[in-house]
Design an enzyme around this catalytic site. Structure first.
Site, PDB file in Angstrom:
ATOM      1  CB  CYS A 199      43.780 -20.607 -34.743  1.00 31.03           C
ATOM      2  SG  CYS A 199      43.625 -19.994 -33.075  1.00 31.03           S
ATOM      3  CG  ASN A 240      33.665 -17.027 -27.669  1.00 30.60           C
ATOM      4  OD1 ASN A 240      34.071 -16.672 -26.563  1.00 30.60           O
ATOM      5  ND2 ASN A 240      34.485 -17.282 -28.664  1.00 30.60           N
ATOM      6  CD  GLN A 267      28.440 -16.045 -28.190  1.00 28.35           C
ATOM      7  OE1 GLN A 267      27.330 -16.544 -28.340  1.00 28.35           O
ATOM      8  NE2 GLN A 267      29.187 -15.676 -29.218  1.00 28.35           N
ATOM      9  CB  SER A 294      27.095  -8.144 -29.557  1.00 27.65           C
ATOM     10  OG  SER A 294      27.126  -8.088 -30.961  1.00 27.65           O
ATOM     11  N   GLY A 348      30.061  -5.893 -29.753  1.00 27.38           N
ATOM     12  CA  GLY A 348      30.741  -6.450 -28.584  1.00 27.38           C
ATOM     13  C   GLY A 348      32.218  -6.099 -28.538  1.00 27.38           C
ATOM     14  CB  THR A 349      34.822  -5.917 -31.183  1.00 32.38           C
ATOM     15  OG1 THR A 349      34.551  -7.241 -31.630  1.00 32.38           O
ATOM     16  CG2 THR A 349      36.299  -5.619 -31.283  1.00 32.38           C
TER      17      THR A 349
HETATM   18  N1  PLP Z   1      32.509 -11.286 -27.018  1.00 30.88           N
HETATM   19  C1  PLP Z   1      32.146 -12.552 -27.284  1.00 30.88           C
HETATM   20  C2  PLP Z   1      32.077 -13.533 -26.167  1.00 30.88           C
HETATM   21  C3  PLP Z   1      31.843 -12.942 -28.595  1.00 30.88           C
HETATM   22  O1  PLP Z   1      31.507 -14.194 -28.845  1.00 30.88           O
HETATM   23  C4  PLP Z   1      31.932 -11.975 -29.616  1.00 30.88           C
HETATM   24  C5  PLP Z   1      31.660 -12.335 -31.022  1.00 30.88           C
HETATM   25  O2  PLP Z   1      31.849 -13.456 -31.451  1.00 30.88           O
HETATM   26  C6  PLP Z   1      32.293 -10.663 -29.284  1.00 30.88           C
HETATM   27  C7  PLP Z   1      32.579 -10.355 -27.970  1.00 30.88           C
HETATM   28  C8  PLP Z   1      32.408  -9.602 -30.312  1.00 30.88           C
HETATM   29  O3  PLP Z   1      31.136  -9.092 -30.664  1.00 30.88           O
HETATM   30  P1  PLP Z   1      30.922  -8.322 -32.042  1.00 30.88           P
HETATM   31  O4  PLP Z   1      30.940  -9.353 -33.124  1.00 30.88           O
HETATM   32  O5  PLP Z   1      29.580  -7.664 -31.889  1.00 30.88           O
HETATM   33  O6  PLP Z   1      32.005  -7.323 -32.163  1.00 30.88           O
END
Ligand code: PLP
Length: 367
Positions: free
Chosen positions: A317, A144, A172, A192, A69-70
């Site tokens: 945090c 999330n 999510q 993801s 996802g990142t």
């Molecule tokens: N976007 C959301 C809403 C997430 O909750 C997360 C992970 O917690 C990500 C992106 C990132 O995904 P990944 O862990 O596959 O990089």
């Protein structure tokens, strides 16, 4: 262990592991190789592409595999159309807000769609921001921390009519509620694998036909040159398997999760000082984030950990002496209450007995 942190990650489904194993052992050939073993790996990737596409109601040609996802969110920002102004919702994940902040430092104007106290985008803010000359906008489908679900299709429709490129982070939402790329009307959608019982380090960006993206890395033709580098075949196969299972079990999982969530919420109503964050209904079936007046959230997490219950605050945090979660701050939750936040994110294998055990431990801790 009672595992209540499925929004952080999910366990690998045994059926997914089984699908992956041959590609970690026997079929190790490079999928770009022309000989038979390479072609086997290639066709496994293409089968997985079909499976992921089917889960989000699109075609395989639209799926670009990434490392998660990142990376998908970062890649979505590589549209050449981004020149001078972008907008994001106030509750995006840091892997969207941080690359957007980098754009800001490079001179791009950044606008925010504000949210109300329930976590939903405020209509007035949306109208005001969407009137500006935007190049790109990103609105996450489900949050999330709180699980709040935005009406992305409606927003995307308006933004598209103003020629804005629209992205949504569906990381999510995937596997918990129906996600349809075509119905959402976005140009780009992030997914993801490890949030749907697939492997970590694998994801996808769904890209509308004809939309141009600048690759972040150069050096190979894989994934149409948008995401070069030798493919993580086993992980991609695992993502495909997880997607196929998620599609087949979506309704069943949804109903099970919602039943557990309702049980948890009725229990929380009897806990004095407990406040559930986010919209009561427009929320993922598995997510309950709540605050407890006068309680140290970090201490509570540690106490529950000693009893074998794994939960988190939902944000790195949110608890302890640090700053309250930016998501809860955007929802105008008082800092002290936000700092007590606890997030329970349920999964397909959780049971009513586990929810009861959690409530029991929580009540005892608060005595
Ligand atoms: N976007 C959301 C809403 C997430 O909750 C997360 C992970 O917690 C990500 C992106 C990132 O995904 P990944 O862990 O596959 O990089």
């Amino acid at each position: 262990m009672i595992y209540f942190d499925h929004n952080a990650t999910t366990p690998l489904d045994e059926r997914v592991l089984e699908a992956m194993m041959p590609f970690l052992t026997t079929f190790y050939a490079n999928p770009s190789a022309l000989y038979r073993a390479g072609r086997i790996a290639r066709s496994a990737i293409e089968a997985a592409r079909e499976q992921v596409a089917a889960l989000v109601d699109t075609t395989a040609a639209q799926v670009i595999f990434t490392s998660g996802g990142t990376e998908s969110n970062n890649l979505a920002l590589q549209v050449p159309a981004i020149k001078s102004r972008v907008a994001i919702s106030a509750t995006e994940h840091p892997c969207m807000t941080e690359p957007v902040m980098r754009l800001k430092h490079r001179g791009c104007a950044v606008e925010t769609f504000d949210v109300d106290t329930r976590g939903l985008i405020e209509q007035a803010s949306f109208e005001q921001v969407s009137r500006l000359p935007l190049d790109f906008a990103s609105i996450m489908l489900a949050n999330n921390e709180t699980g709040v679900i935005q009406d992305v299709a409606v927003y995307a429709d308006t933004l598209r009519s103003h020629n804005v490129i629209v992205h949504s982070d569906a990381v999510q939402a995937l596997g918990k509620i129906p996600v349809s790329f075509s119905k959402l009307k976005v140009h780009l959608l992030s997914l993801s694998a490890h949030k749907i019982y697939g492997p970590k380090g694998c994801g996808a960006l769904i890209v509308e036909k004809g939309l141009n993206l600048e690759p972040m890395q150069l050096g190979g033709g894989q994934e149409k040159g948008i995401r070069p580098g030798t493919e993580n075949v086993a992980a991609i196969v695992g993502f495909g398997a997880a997607a196929e299972i998620a599609k087949a079990e979506l309704d069943q999982r949804h109903d099970h999760l919602l039943k557990l969530r309702h049980r948890l919420e009725s229990g929380l109503k009897t806990v004095s000082g407990a406040v559930i964050f986010g919209h009561p209904d427009l929320r993922l079936p598995n997510t309950v984030q709540f605050g407890l007046y006068g309680v140290d959230g970090e201490m509570l997490q540690m106490q529950l950990d000693t009893k074998g219950i794994a939960i988190s605050s939902g944000s790195a945090c949110a608890s302890g002496g640090g700053k309250p979660s930016p998501v809860l701050t955007a929802m105008k939750i008082a800092p002290e209450l936000a700092k007590s936040a606890i997030r329970v994110s349920l999964g397909k294998d959780n049971t009513e007995a586990e929810v009861d055990e959690f409530l029991n431990r929580l009540t005892r801790f608060l005595l």
